[in-house]
Design an enzyme around this catalytic site. Sequence first.
Site, short mmCIF file in Angstrom:
data_model
loop_
_atom_site.label_atom_id
_atom_site.label_comp_id
_atom_site.label_asym_id
_atom_site.label_seq_id
_atom_site.Cartn_x
_atom_site.Cartn_y
_atom_site.Cartn_z
N HIS A 27 40.98 -12.30 58.20
CA HIS A 27 40.63 -11.08 57.47
C HIS A 27 39.80 -10.14 58.34
CE1 HIS A 27 40.99 -14.34 54.43
NE2 HIS A 27 41.68 -13.43 53.80
N HIS A 35 48.99 -11.52 54.78
CA HIS A 35 49.16 -12.65 55.72
C HIS A 35 50.63 -13.05 55.84
CE1 HIS A 35 44.87 -12.80 55.38
NE2 HIS A 35 44.91 -13.19 54.11
#
Length: 330
Positions: free
Chosen positions: A218, A56
């Site tokens: 995700h 991320h």
Amino acid sequence: MKMLINVPETVVADALRGMAAAHPELTVDVERRVVVRGDAPVAGKVALVSGGGSGHEPLHCGFVGPGMLDAACPGEVFTSPVPDQMVRAAAAVDSGEGVLFVVKNYTGDVLNFRMAQELAEDEGVRLATVLVDDDVAVADSLYTAGRRGTGATLFVEKLAGAAAEAGAPLERVESLARQVNESSRSFGVALSACSTPAKGGPTFDLPPGELELGIGIHGEPGRERRPMMTSGEIADFAVGAVLEDLRPTGPVIALVNGMGGTPLLELYGFNAEVQRVLSERGVPVVRTLVGNYVTSLDMAGCSVTLCQVDEELLRLWDAPVQTPGLRWGR
């Protein structure tokens, strides 16, 4: 799928070694997976610690530095860090004024940070935890009970980090972080799936002519799939979903966040549409941030996060920050 890696097993360690070389102002413990600002612990200052699965970036390690986090714990790709990392990070940055854990609402992160808090408190560290759960797309997801924590994590880390840097006590930093989370909402869109190093290919199937509305970070499913939409149509849908839940009564800071695989040319164009929708809805925008900040590896797509601010929050937003991923005013 081609990736700029050696082998999947060393992706996180290799990235941390590269981060250490690029940012000597940080202390990067590659073996133990902890990134700490170089001048920690800072005397008289509440420390902020966060973390989560890698993939991320720049969240969270890229937000370590004066004005934001004191330390971050990177897990494996899309996998929570373990409690030992969090305890080690808290001990490294605690000046005696206390530590605030900033935790995205994903089940693994929540459980491991909870265990870490108990262990660190046993060692005499004064701790508080704030949960970030800003995603309005779904009530629950594959990885959470309740809303997911996504783009608002940046707002919580920046604004609470600025308050801590200014000398606010732990109770005030914690309450301000909760205020920021409650004042923020997000909605994300995927134009393509992301590819993890371990799998070496897309994590889910998304046909070229379709997009996924309401995704997390995700690749987990969103609210619905539709035929591909224009940038303006996506902005209408995403901003509308955020406003329907947030219902702001004052000015907002807008974050147009890329998921990692969408160029700035498209993100700035999308921001123009976001600003149009907010103007049509009568929502004043006092600051805007556009770029890749809370990503999902190479996923194409974006998210919109709005944070309603008052004069204090706006002052904290403008306060100096110096991290690899966010810096101004210094």
